[in-house]
Design a protein around this motif. Structure first.
Motif, short mmCIF file in Angstrom:
data_model
loop_
_atom_site.label_atom_id
_atom_site.label_comp_id
_atom_site.label_asym_id
_atom_site.label_seq_id
_atom_site.Cartn_x
_atom_site.Cartn_y
_atom_site.Cartn_z
N ILE A 198 -3.76 15.89 1.69
CA ILE A 198 -3.14 15.87 0.36
C ILE A 198 -4.22 15.69 -0.71
CG2 ILE A 198 -1.45 14.66 -1.10
CD1 ILE A 198 0.04 15.45 1.36
N ILE A 199 -4.08 16.39 -1.83
CA ILE A 199 -5.06 16.25 -2.94
C ILE A 199 -4.96 14.84 -3.55
CG2 ILE A 199 -5.14 18.71 -3.52
CD1 ILE A 199 -3.23 18.04 -5.91
N PRO A 200 -6.04 14.39 -4.21
CA PRO A 200 -6.00 13.07 -4.87
C PRO A 200 -4.97 13.03 -6.00
CG PRO A 200 -8.25 13.95 -4.81
CD PRO A 200 -7.36 15.06 -4.35
N ASP A 201 -4.44 11.86 -6.22
CA ASP A 201 -3.40 11.67 -7.25
C ASP A 201 -4.05 11.55 -8.63
OD1 ASP A 201 -1.38 10.52 -8.97
OD2 ASP A 201 -0.23 10.19 -7.14
N ARG A 202 -3.89 12.59 -9.45
CA ARG A 202 -4.54 12.59 -10.77
C ARG A 202 -3.89 11.57 -11.71
NH1 ARG A 202 -1.40 16.62 -13.93
NH2 ARG A 202 0.25 17.18 -12.48
N ILE A 203 -2.64 11.20 -11.44
CA ILE A 203 -1.96 10.23 -12.32
C ILE A 203 -2.43 8.81 -11.97
CG2 ILE A 203 0.26 9.41 -13.19
CD1 ILE A 203 -0.33 12.47 -13.69
N GLU A 204 -2.53 8.53 -10.67
CA GLU A 204 -3.09 7.23 -10.28
C GLU A 204 -4.53 7.11 -10.81
OE1 GLU A 204 -3.93 6.62 -6.11
OE2 GLU A 204 -4.01 4.44 -6.34
N ALA A 205 -5.29 8.21 -10.67
CA ALA A 205 -6.68 8.19 -11.15
C ALA A 205 -6.73 7.89 -12.65
CB ALA A 205 -7.35 9.53 -10.85
N GLY A 206 -5.87 8.58 -13.41
CA GLY A 206 -5.84 8.37 -14.87
C GLY A 206 -5.47 6.94 -15.22
N THR A 207 -4.59 6.35 -14.41
CA THR A 207 -4.18 4.96 -14.66
C THR A 207 -5.37 4.02 -14.48
OG1 THR A 207 -1.96 5.50 -13.87
CG2 THR A 207 -2.55 3.16 -13.92
N TYR A 208 -6.15 4.21 -13.40
CA TYR A 208 -7.30 3.32 -13.18
C TYR A 208 -8.41 3.59 -14.21
CZ TYR A 208 -5.26 1.24 -9.06
OH TYR A 208 -4.43 0.52 -8.23
N LEU A 209 -8.53 4.83 -14.67
CA LEU A 209 -9.55 5.10 -15.70
C LEU A 209 -9.21 4.37 -16.99
CD1 LEU A 209 -10.20 8.95 -15.20
CD2 LEU A 209 -11.65 7.05 -14.47
#
Ligand SMILES: CC(=O)N[C@H]1[C@@H](OP(=O)(O)OP(=O)(O)OC[C@H]2O[C@@H](n3ccc(=O)[nH]c3=O)[C@H](O)[C@@H]2O)O[C@H](CO)[C@@H](O)[C@@H]1O
Ligand SMILES: C=C(OP(=O)(O)O)C(=O)O
Length: 419
Positions: free
Chosen positions: A230-241
């Motif tokens: 599965i590709i990485p979660d761009r929404i989770e990534a944006g949240t941590y950024l």
């Protein structure tokens, strides 16, 4: 339901690894029932929506094993099962059983889905598409009955809006239809490309995923062959950024495809967030001087609606007046009264969120009425003085992989307790 308790004020540092994308996984698990052999998925996030879907599979005699980050699904003994209510309502993505059951059995009874309460979420485009493929659709008090006793046939379907759910549901039905289906004005989200890759590796013939025209040539059989990552979660990534920029003292966010986040990263840069964007990770430096910006959500590749709330606490640190407009879900504003409870200078006027610099947030008891509203409050709680209690925190767990462990790993003081 759970409560999340956060002792605010600690600077976060270190690294955090992003999990697999929720919105890919929750489509690929229903899609697995199209296979006539076992299916193996890797990088599966540990989120409530995945558990709900695996439990629905069990009701159809589809067994699964979730070990580490890998899920093995065995649909070889599947029974065509009506899913009129119950677990179906615990998430949005249960509507993918409409397309998947229709593709597999030529019929489906699936209740109207649940999911985030972010304003009206009609499914008229899904239904229009199923009908174009030759199915009859009736609504029996909220249970959608879809039947194609003579099989599905390819069709040209123009979506009135680039709906993620409709595009995926129609892919799931059309892969087994006779002849060619063309979806015009298709959604272009990276998760759609991921699902098309998964289906093509099983023998489907889908071209154009990631553009607004998708062509599908129906096939008779699909077989799980190799493990799908599965590709990485761009929404989770944006949240941590956002969290790293708001309360970080140097945070490395790993397992990111930065190309999936262009609009979001551009907005962070516009605000003055200092980042090193590397091949598959982003390092966020402490960013004290932030500029206020305006945010307007749009379908991909525009600024994602799912990231407007996680960005909001960071906006509160910037100088000047900021505006957030959610064109997809204008009523996605339930975090605003909660932030006001924490002392934020934020208001809603005619569905426009207006915010101003807020020196310090105060810990308070607030409610996570949906996933991303919850993520917003989580970041605000980490920034605030004192303790923040987030009620209904189970909503956060619908979409955030091992969130307490990840936050603790960054130095946050946070725990989840039963209400
Ligand atoms: C499980 C999943 O992947 N959820 C995502 C998916 O939701 P979901 O698939 O439900 O969202 P859609 O892309 O379908 O919705 C986009 C817009 O189209 C409207 N619409 C949609 C379908 C329809 O038949 N009629 C209609 O009017 C919706 O009300 C909304 O305003 O995309 C949303 C928009 O990026 C994200 O916020 C969700 O995280
Ligand atoms: C709206 C969301 O999810 P869902 O569509 O699953 O409710 C989300 O992930 O932000």
């Amino acid at each position: 339901m759970k409560k999340m308790l956060i002792q605010g004020g600690n600077l976060l540092s270190g690294e955090v690894t992003i999990g697999g994308a929720k919105n890919s996984t929750v489509a690929i698990i229903p899609a697995a029932i199209l296979a006539e052999s076992k299916v193996v998925l890797d990088c599966v996030p540990h989120i409530k929506d995945v558990n709900s879907l695996l439990s629905i599979l069990e009701d159809m005699s589809v067994s699964s094993i979730f070990e580490g980050d890998t899920v093995e699904i065995d649909p070889t003994h599947i029974i065509s099962t009506p899913l009129p209510s119950g677990k179906i309502q615990s998430l949005r993505a249960s509507y993918y059983f409409m397309g998947a059951l229709l593709g597999r059995f030529g019929e489906a009874i699936v209740g109207l889905p649940g999911g985030d309460d972010i304003g009206p979420r009609p499914i008229d485009q899904h239904i229009k598409g199923f009908e174009a493929l030759g199915a009859t659709v009736t609504n029996n008090h909220g249970a959608i009955q879809i039947k194609a006793p003579h099989g599905l046939h390819g069709a040209k379907i123009y979506l009135d809006m680039a709906s993620v759910g409709a595009t995926i549901n129609l892919l799931l039905a059309a892969v087994r239809a006779e002849g060619q289906t063309v979806i015009e004005n298709a959604a272009r989200e990276p998760e759609i490309v991921d699902i098309a890759t998964f289906l093509n590796n099983m023998g489907a013939k889908i071209r154009g995923a990631g553009t607004d025209i998708i062509r599908i040539d129906g096939v008779e059989h699909l077989y799980g062959r190799n493990t799908h990552t599965i590709i990485p979660d761009r929404i989770e990534a944006g949240t941590y950024l956002s969290m790293a920029a708001a309360i970080g003292d140097g945070v490395n966010v790993k397992n990111i495809i930065s190309e999936h986040m262009d609009a979001y990263l551009a907005k962070l840069e516009e605000m003055g967030v200092k980042m090193d964007v590397k091949e598959d990770s982003i390092f966020v430096y402490p960013s004290p001087d932030l500029k206020m910006v305006q945010v307007k959500t749009m379908p991909y590749p525009g600024f994602a609606t799912d990231l407007q709330q996680p960005l909001t606490p960071l906006l509160l640190k910037a100088k000047g007046e900021g505006i957030v407009v959610d064109t997809l879900y204008p009523k996605r504003t339930r975090h605003v009264p909660e932030l006001i409870r924490m002392g934020a200078d934020i208001a809603i006027e005619n569905d426009v969120i207006i915010l101003h610099h807020t020196d310090k947030l105060q810990g308070a008891e607030v409610s996570a009425d949906e996933i991303r509203g919850g993520a917003c409050l989580m970041i605000a709680g980490l920034m605030a003085n004192g303790v923040t209690t987030i009620d209904n925190a189970s909503n956060i767990l619908r979409g955030y992989d091992r969130v307490v462990d990840k936050l603790t790993g960054l130095g946050a003081i946070v725990k989840m307790v039963e209400e």
